[in-house]
Design a protein around this motif. Structure first.
Motif: not given
Length: 574
Positions: A456-469
Motif C-alpha cells: 500500500e505504499i505508493p512510490q509517489s510518496m517519495i516524490s511528494g515527501m521530498l518536496r518538504s526538503r
C-alpha cells in the motif's frame, strides 16, 4: 505553455476592501509609497496601484523602478531552487564574465546579420565546431542554424525529411498523401508535435524492458513502409537516459528495404535527436566504448544520419533558449525550405520557425566552447557521470532501508562486459570507460520485493515527501511498452554539473529517510487497521497524517503520562 485570461484574472481575489486609512497602510501588499506617486512634486492617490490590479492590468502610471524590482523579485522567490530541481535538464553554467558578455549583447537580434555581422560569425563558428563534434566527414560541408531550443530544431529536421520524401515520391509518380515518421514511445513531446503540426502520421514503436525502455528495433517491421519519411532516433531518452542504437536501426532498415525493391523511397534517413546526448557523447565516451554498445557510428559518420539536433541550454551549458540543428550537407536541406531575405540591408539565407530572436545565447555558447574547451567539457561530464553512478551504487547498497528496496532502471552504473555493478564505487572514477554510456541521470523505482512487503505504499510518496526538503524529483510512468512495463513508475534524477558528491549523498539520505518514515507510518496503520472506525482508530489516523507532515524526529518510546507535566512547553519559542 498556454495561458487563459479567465474570471479569476478579471476579478482577482482580495483579502479586505481597500481603505486609505493610516491604520491599514502597513497591511498593504505593496509598500505605502506605491499608492502615492510623485507627479510634478505633488503626491497623487491612484487606486489603480493596488496590488491586485497590478497583477493582471497594466497600471495607469508605472511604479518606481526600485519598487517594481522589489515586487517582482520577492514574488519570484516563491519559485523552487534550480539547484534542487532534479527534473530539469537545463544545465546552465554562467560565470561573472559570461554574464557580462550576455548583458553586453542582450539587445542584439540574431536575425539581423547586416547589423550584427560578428554575431553571425560566432554562430558560424559554433556550427563548424558542432559539426566536427558530430563526426562530419572532411569532404562534407554541414549546414545548420541556431534555434530557440531542441523542439524547434526537431521540427526543422523532420520538415526537411518530409520535403525530400515528397520529392522522391513525385519523381516516381506516386502519392504523397500519407507520410509517416517513426519514433519510439520514449520520445519527447516535441517529436510528436512535429508530426501533428506538419500533418505526418506519428508511428510510435512501443518499448520493452529488454530494449531498456528505448526503441525496440525488432518491432520496426510492423511500422516501416514506403511512406516512411524517416526515423527519429534518440541519443539519450528523457525517461532513462539510454542511447538508442543508430547501428541497430540502420541494419533493420536495410533488411526491410531489401525485401521491397519496388519502393520509390529508398535509403530511409535517420534524424538523431541529441537534445541531451548531443553534447555528452563527444566529450564523455571513447569510440571503443560506444562500439561495445553497438553504437559506433552515432553521428554524421553513419551514412543514414542526415541531420542532428541538440539543446545548447542542456549539456551545452548555455543560458536557456538555445538549440542547434545541422544537416550533413546542403543536399539534405531542400532549397524550397530556404528563404533569402534582403530587407535588413544585406542578403540573408534563413530556415527556421522563428525569425527575430535574441543572440546572446549564441555568444554564451561560443564563450563556453572557448573557455572550457574539450578538456573542460570532458571533466564536467566525467564528474556528473561519476556522481550519478555513485548515487546508483548507494541506492543498491543502502544499509538504512530494507535490503533490495530499490531497483535502478537506468544503466550507466553497469559494466559493459557483464552488466554488473562493481564492488566499490571508486571504480567508476578509475575505470569510466568500462561502464555503459548514457546521459548522467538515474531512473529508479521501488523494487517488486518491496512492493510485496509494503503493497500500500505508493512510490509517489517519495516524490511528494521530498518536496518538504526542497527537492523536486519527478515520478512518472514508463513509456508505452509491449511487456507491461509501462504500468511501472520511476523516479528520475538528472545529475547536472552543480550536483556534487556531497549534495548527492544528502539526497540519498533524504530518500532513505522519507521511505523509512513511510514504512513506519504504514506499520503503525496496519497494526490498528481493525479499529479504524473506533475513537482510537481515528486517533491513529491523525497520528499517521501528522507524522507524514512533520519534520523527521528520532524514534523514541512514548513518554509516560505522569512525566509529561515535568516538561516545559517550548511551542511558542522561535
Amino acid at each position: 505553455m498556454l495561458h487563459k485570461h479567465t474570471r479569476y484574472q478579471k476579478h482577482p481575489r482580495t483579502l479586505v476592501e481597500r481603505h486609505h486609512s493610516e491604520e491599514l497602510e502597513d497591511t498593504a501588499l505593496l509598500p505605502e509609497q506605491l499608492n502615492k506617486l510623485q507627479v510634478s512634486g505633488a503626491p497623487v492617490e491612484d487606486p489603480s496601484e493596488h496590488a491586485e490590479h497590478l497583477h493582471y492590468n497594466v497600471p495607469q502610471r508605472g511604479v518606481p523602478e526600485q519598487r517594481a524590482y522589489e515586487l517582482i523579485h520577492n514574488e519570484l522567490t516563491l519559485d523552487g531552487n534550480p539547484h534542487l530541481n532534479l527534473a530539469s535538464f537545463v544545465n546552465t553554467s554562467s560565470t561573472e564574465l559570461a554574464r557580462k558578455l550576455i548583458m553586453e549583447n542582450v539587445n542584439k537580434n540574431l536575425a539581423d546579420n547586416d547589423e550584427y555581422p560578428q554575431l553571425i560569425e560566432l554562430t558560424q563558428r559554433c556550427i563548424s565546431m558542432i559539426s566536427q563534434m558530430w563526426k562530419c566527414d572532411e569532404r562534407d560541408e554541414p549546414i545548420g542554424c541556431a534555434t530557440t531550443g531542441s523542439s524547434e530544431a526537431i521540427m526543422l529536421g523532420g520538415l526537411a525529411m518530409k520535403k525530400r520524401w515528397e520529392g522522391r515520391m513525385r519523381a516516381a509518380g506516386k502519392s504523397t498523401a500519407r507520410p509517416n515518421i517513426i519514433m519510439s514511445s520514449a520520445c519527447q513531446v516535441a517529436l510528436e508535435k512535429f508530426a501533428r503540426y506538419f500533418e505526418v502520421e506519428a508511428r510510435e514503436v512501443p518499448v520493452s524492458s529488454e530494449s531498456h525502455h528505448s526503441l525496440d528495433t525488432r518491432n520496426l517491421w510492423d511500422f516501416v513502409d514506403e511512406n516512411t519519411i524517416g526515423i527519429f532516433v534518440i541519443l539519450g531518452t528523457t525517461y532513462t537516459g539510454h542511447f538508442e542504437s543508430i547501428e541497430n536501426v540502420s541494419d533493420v532498415l536495410s533488411e526491410i528495404e531489401a525485401q521491397h525493391p519496388d519502393w520509390a523511397n529508398k535509403d530511409i534517413p535517420i534524424h538523431v535527436d541529441g537534445a541531451s546526448g548531443g553534447f555528452v557523447v563527444p566529450f564523455s565516451f571513447t569510440d571503443e566504448q560506444m562500439a561495445k554498445t553497438n553504437n559506433s557510428r552515432w553521428g554524421f559518420h553513419h551514412p543514414r544520419v542526415v541531420s542532428m539536433n541538440t539543446s545548447g541550454h542542456k549539456f551545452g551549458l548555455t543560458t536557456p533558449g538555445l538549440g542547434w540543428v545541422l544537416w550533413k550537407s546542403e543536399h539534405y536541406l531542400p532549397e524550397e525550405l530556404r528563404f533569402k531575405l534582403k530587407y535588413l540591408g544585406g542578403v540573408e539565407e534563413t530556415f527556421g520557425l522563428n525569425f527575430s530572436r535574441p543572440g546572446f545565447q549564441v555568444v554564451h555558447q561560443y564563450y563556453n566552447f572557448i573557455s572550457l574547451g574539450y578538456q573542460g567539457y570532458s571533466s564536467r561530464f566525467a564528474r556528473s557521470l561519476f556522481v550519478a553512478r555513485s548515487f546508483s551504487f548507494g541506492l543498491l547498497h543502502s544499509e538504512v532501508v530494507p535490503e533490495g528496496a530499490f531497483e535502478v532502471v537506468s544503466s550507466i552504473h553497469l559494466r559493459i562486459s557483464d552488466g554488473r555493478v562493481p564492488q566499490h564505487a571508486h571504480e567508476y572514477w578509475e575505470h569510466p570507460d568500462q561502464y555503459t554510456p548514457g546521459v548522467p541521470l538515474v531512473a529508479f523505482k521501488l523494487s517488486e520485493k518491496f512492493h510485496k512487503q509494503y503493497p500500500e505504499i505508493p512510490q509517489s510518496m517519495i516524490s511528494g515527501m521530498l518536496r518538504s526538503r526542497g527537492w523536486i524529483m519527478p515520478n512518472y510512468p514508463l513509456p508505452h511498452s509491449t511487456d507491461g512495463s509501462d504500468k511501472l513508475e520511476v523516479l528520475r534524477v538528472v545529475f547536472r554539473s552543480e550536483m556534487s558528491l556531497d549534495l548527492a549523498l544528502m539526497l540519498l539520505q533524504d530518500v532513505e529517510a522519507v521511505l523509512n518514515k513511510a514504512i513506519k507510518s504504514y506499520n503503525t496503520l496496519t497494526h490498528h487497521v481493525q479499529n479504524l472506525h473506533s475513537v482510537d482508530g481515528r486517533t491513529e489516523i491523525y497520528k499517521l497524517l501528522s507524522a507524514l507532515s512533520s519534520p523527521d524526529t528520532e524514534d523514541t518510546e512514548p513518554e509516560p503520562e505522569e512525566h509529561k507535566h515535568l516538561k516545559k512547553n517550548y511551542r511558542g519559542t522561535c
